[in-house]
Write a protein that holds these residues in place. Structure first.
Motif, PDB file in Angstrom:
ATOM      1  N   GLU A   1     -10.809   6.951  -7.704  1.00 48.22           N
ATOM      2  CA  GLU A   1     -10.027   6.072  -8.567  1.00 48.22           C
ATOM      3  C   GLU A   1      -8.757   5.557  -7.876  1.00 48.22           C
ATOM      4  N   THR A   2      -8.011   4.735  -8.594  1.00 50.60           N
ATOM      5  CA  THR A   2      -6.828   4.047  -8.073  1.00 50.60           C
ATOM      6  C   THR A   2      -5.833   5.000  -7.412  1.00 50.60           C
ATOM      7  N   GLY A   3      -5.337   4.584  -6.239  1.00 51.53           N
ATOM      8  CA  GLY A   3      -4.210   5.257  -5.615  1.00 51.53           C
ATOM      9  C   GLY A   3      -4.488   6.598  -4.983  1.00 51.53           C
ATOM     10  N   VAL A   4      -5.750   6.958  -4.817  1.00 49.38           N
ATOM     11  CA  VAL A   4      -6.100   8.264  -4.239  1.00 49.38           C
ATOM     12  C   VAL A   4      -5.883   8.245  -2.723  1.00 49.38           C
ATOM     13  N   LEU A   5      -5.467   9.376  -2.179  1.00 52.82           N
ATOM     14  CA  LEU A   5      -5.331   9.567  -0.737  1.00 52.82           C
ATOM     15  C   LEU A   5      -6.397  10.550  -0.265  1.00 52.82           C
ATOM     16  N   ILE A   6      -7.285  10.077   0.609  1.00 55.70           N
ATOM     17  CA  ILE A   6      -8.315  10.918   1.224  1.00 55.70           C
ATOM     18  C   ILE A   6      -7.910  11.104   2.684  1.00 55.70           C
ATOM     19  N   ASN A   7      -7.389  12.274   3.011  1.00 58.48           N
ATOM     20  CA  ASN A   7      -6.835  12.495   4.344  1.00 58.48           C
ATOM     21  C   ASN A   7      -7.916  12.737   5.403  1.00 58.48           C
TER      22      ASN A   7
ATOM     23  N   THR B   1       0.845  -1.185   0.000  1.00 60.63           N
ATOM     24  CA  THR B   1       0.000   0.000   0.000  1.00 60.63           C
ATOM     25  C   THR B   1       0.882   1.237   0.000  1.00 60.63           C
ATOM     26  N   LEU B   2       0.278   2.388  -0.228  1.00 59.27           N
ATOM     27  CA  LEU B   2       1.019   3.636  -0.393  1.00 59.27           C
ATOM     28  C   LEU B   2       1.021   4.439   0.898  1.00 59.27           C
ATOM     29  N   GLY B   3       2.217   4.725   1.407  1.00 62.02           N
ATOM     30  CA  GLY B   3       2.363   5.520   2.616  1.00 62.02           C
ATOM     31  C   GLY B   3       3.042   6.849   2.343  1.00 62.02           C
ATOM     32  N   ILE B   4       2.857   7.366   1.137  1.00 55.86           N
ATOM     33  CA  ILE B   4       3.431   8.646   0.720  1.00 55.86           C
ATOM     34  C   ILE B   4       2.308   9.516   0.163  1.00 55.86           C
ATOM     35  N   GLY B   5       2.467  10.832   0.286  1.00 56.93           N
ATOM     36  CA  GLY B   5       1.401  11.729  -0.129  1.00 56.93           C
ATOM     37  C   GLY B   5       1.537  12.256  -1.545  1.00 56.93           C
ATOM     38  N   ASN B   6       2.758  12.507  -1.994  1.00 57.85           N
ATOM     39  CA  ASN B   6       2.991  13.135  -3.294  1.00 57.85           C
ATOM     40  C   ASN B   6       2.357  12.330  -4.431  1.00 57.85           C
ATOM     41  N   PRO B   7       1.425  12.921  -5.189  1.00 59.26           N
ATOM     42  CA  PRO B   7       0.715  12.153  -6.218  1.00 59.26           C
ATOM     43  C   PRO B   7       1.613  11.517  -7.272  1.00 59.26           C
ATOM     44  N   ASN B   8       2.606  12.258  -7.762  1.00 59.48           N
ATOM     45  CA  ASN B   8       3.479  11.704  -8.793  1.00 59.48           C
ATOM     46  C   ASN B   8       4.308  10.541  -8.264  1.00 59.48           C
ATOM     47  N   LEU B   9       4.750  10.660  -7.026  1.00 62.25           N
ATOM     48  CA  LEU B   9       5.520   9.577  -6.422  1.00 62.25           C
ATOM     49  C   LEU B   9       4.630   8.374  -6.131  1.00 62.25           C
ATOM     50  N   ARG B  10       3.378   8.619  -5.767  1.00 63.57           N
ATOM     51  CA  ARG B  10       2.433   7.515  -5.560  1.00 63.57           C
ATOM     52  C   ARG B  10       2.262   6.707  -6.852  1.00 63.57           C
ATOM     53  N   GLU B  11       2.123   7.412  -7.972  1.00 67.55           N
ATOM     54  CA  GLU B  11       1.968   6.720  -9.254  1.00 67.55           C
ATOM     55  C   GLU B  11       3.249   5.971  -9.629  1.00 67.55           C
ATOM     56  N   LYS B  12       4.385   6.631  -9.484  1.00 64.69           N
ATOM     57  CA  LYS B  12       5.666   6.025  -9.861  1.00 64.69           C
ATOM     58  C   LYS B  12       5.943   4.760  -9.051  1.00 64.69           C
ATOM     59  N   MET B  13       5.748   4.825  -7.735  1.00 61.56           N
ATOM     60  CA  MET B  13       6.050   3.680  -6.882  1.00 61.56           C
ATOM     61  C   MET B  13       5.046   2.550  -7.079  1.00 61.56           C
ATOM     62  N   THR B  14       3.812   2.886  -7.391  1.00 61.31           N
ATOM     63  CA  THR B  14       2.827   1.843  -7.690  1.00 61.31           C
ATOM     64  C   THR B  14       3.266   1.034  -8.903  1.00 61.31           C
TER      65      THR B  14
ATOM     66  N   SER C   1     -20.889   4.365  -3.141  1.00 63.03           N
ATOM     67  CA  SER C   1     -19.694   4.962  -3.736  1.00 63.03           C
ATOM     68  C   SER C   1     -18.845   3.864  -4.378  1.00 63.03           C
ATOM     69  N   THR C   2     -17.912   4.273  -5.232  1.00 61.34           N
ATOM     70  CA  THR C   2     -17.017   3.335  -5.912  1.00 61.34           C
ATOM     71  C   THR C   2     -15.587   3.660  -5.517  1.00 61.34           C
ATOM     72  N   ILE C   3     -14.902   2.685  -4.931  1.00 60.63           N
ATOM     73  CA  ILE C   3     -13.548   2.885  -4.421  1.00 60.63           C
ATOM     74  C   ILE C   3     -12.585   2.014  -5.221  1.00 60.63           C
ATOM     75  N   GLY C   4     -11.577   2.636  -5.840  1.00 60.20           N
ATOM     76  CA  GLY C   4     -10.607   1.906  -6.641  1.00 60.20           C
ATOM     77  C   GLY C   4      -9.557   1.204  -5.799  1.00 60.20           C
ATOM     78  N   LYS C   5      -8.589   0.593  -6.467  1.00 59.84           N
ATOM     79  CA  LYS C   5      -7.511  -0.113  -5.778  1.00 59.84           C
ATOM     80  C   LYS C   5      -6.535   0.883  -5.158  1.00 59.84           C
ATOM     81  N   GLY C   6      -5.960   0.479  -4.033  1.00 56.77           N
ATOM     82  CA  GLY C   6      -4.878   1.252  -3.447  1.00 56.77           C
ATOM     83  C   GLY C   6      -5.273   2.601  -2.893  1.00 56.77           C
ATOM     84  N   VAL C   7      -6.544   2.767  -2.551  1.00 55.57           N
ATOM     85  CA  VAL C   7      -7.018   4.035  -1.991  1.00 55.57           C
ATOM     86  C   VAL C   7      -6.751   4.048  -0.483  1.00 55.57           C
ATOM     87  N   ASN C   8      -6.254   5.172   0.031  1.00 55.06           N
ATOM     88  CA  ASN C   8      -6.110   5.380   1.476  1.00 55.06           C
ATOM     89  C   ASN C   8      -7.214   6.321   1.933  1.00 55.06           C
ATOM     90  N   ILE C   9      -8.055   5.865   2.849  1.00 53.02           N
ATOM     91  CA  ILE C   9      -9.076   6.728   3.445  1.00 53.02           C
ATOM     92  C   ILE C   9      -8.789   6.786   4.934  1.00 53.02           C
TER      93      ILE C   9
END
Length: 204
Positions: free
Chosen positions: A121-127, A63-76, A100-108
């Motif tokens: 969608e995939t990889g979104v971070l909802i803080n 799972t993704l433990g980083i906030g930066n969107p570009n880095l989230r995509e790159k590391m995925t 609601s529809t929740i994609g893969k790798g979402v952090n809520i």
């Protein structure tokens, strides 16, 4: 389960991770920061991608433990190539509407709210304390900072960063690759990528 990142957001995810996983199953990964300890909350920090590949042979989840969107995509992309399977982490103290529809790798995160017919969608971070209201759309790997509010029918593109306590008014469209500063109020569609600040939000 490997958590990508071993600082800020990754540390905030720790209580949410323990709702789903035993400590013994968890690892953090960070090969960028050089001043890290060997452990975070008694959980080992891995710095070697070869070790990641070996761990994935037994347990492919990450799972993704980083906030930066570009880095989230790159590391995925990198971790999928290593054999990983991207997993969502949804804290039990959040509210997620069944329609609601929740994609893969979402952090809520705790106390966030997702309302009816929203699409995340995939990889979104909802803080924490952010809200996505009815019929909204949040594009891949975008980040909603704490307290941000996406109001009914608004659409956020891919790789966007929405600042803390920002408000996106109903029906507004925000294109890909946009950063919106903390406390901004977006009153008109944003059609050009860039940084936007203020009330109403304007391009910096």
């Amino acid at each position: 389960m490997i958590v990508i990142g071993a600082k800020g957001h990754a540390s905030e995810m720790y209580p949410s991770l323990l709702e789903k996983y035993n400590k013994e199953r968890l690892f953090y990964f960070d090969n960028i920061l050089t001043n890290l300890e060997k452990y975070l909350f008694d959980i080992p920090i891995i710095k070697d991608e070869c070790k990641v590949s070996k761990l994935f042979e037994k347990d492919p989840e990450f799972t993704l433990g980083i906030g930066n969107p570009n880095l989230r995509e790159k590391m995925t992309s990198k971790f999928i190539d290593l054999g990983g399977d991207l997993i969502s982490i949804i804290d039990s103290k959040s509210t997620v509407d069944l329609n609601s529809t929740i994609g893969k790798g979402v952090n809520i995160m705790p106390y966030a709210a997702i309302f009816s017919n929203a699409v995340i969608e995939t990889g979104v971070l909802i803080n924490s304390f952010s809200s996505v209201h009815h019929d909204c759309f949040i594009g891949e790997f975008s980040e909603l900072s704490p307290g941000s509010r996406i109001l009914g029918g608004a659409k956020i593109g891919r790789l966007c960063s929405i600042g803390a306590n920002t408000i996106i008014l109903p029906g507004i469209n925000v294109c890909d690759n946009v950063k919106i500063g903390a406390g901004a109020v977006v009153t008109k569609d944003i059609t050009t990528e860039g940084i936007y600040i203020g009330i109403p939000a304007i391009k910096k």
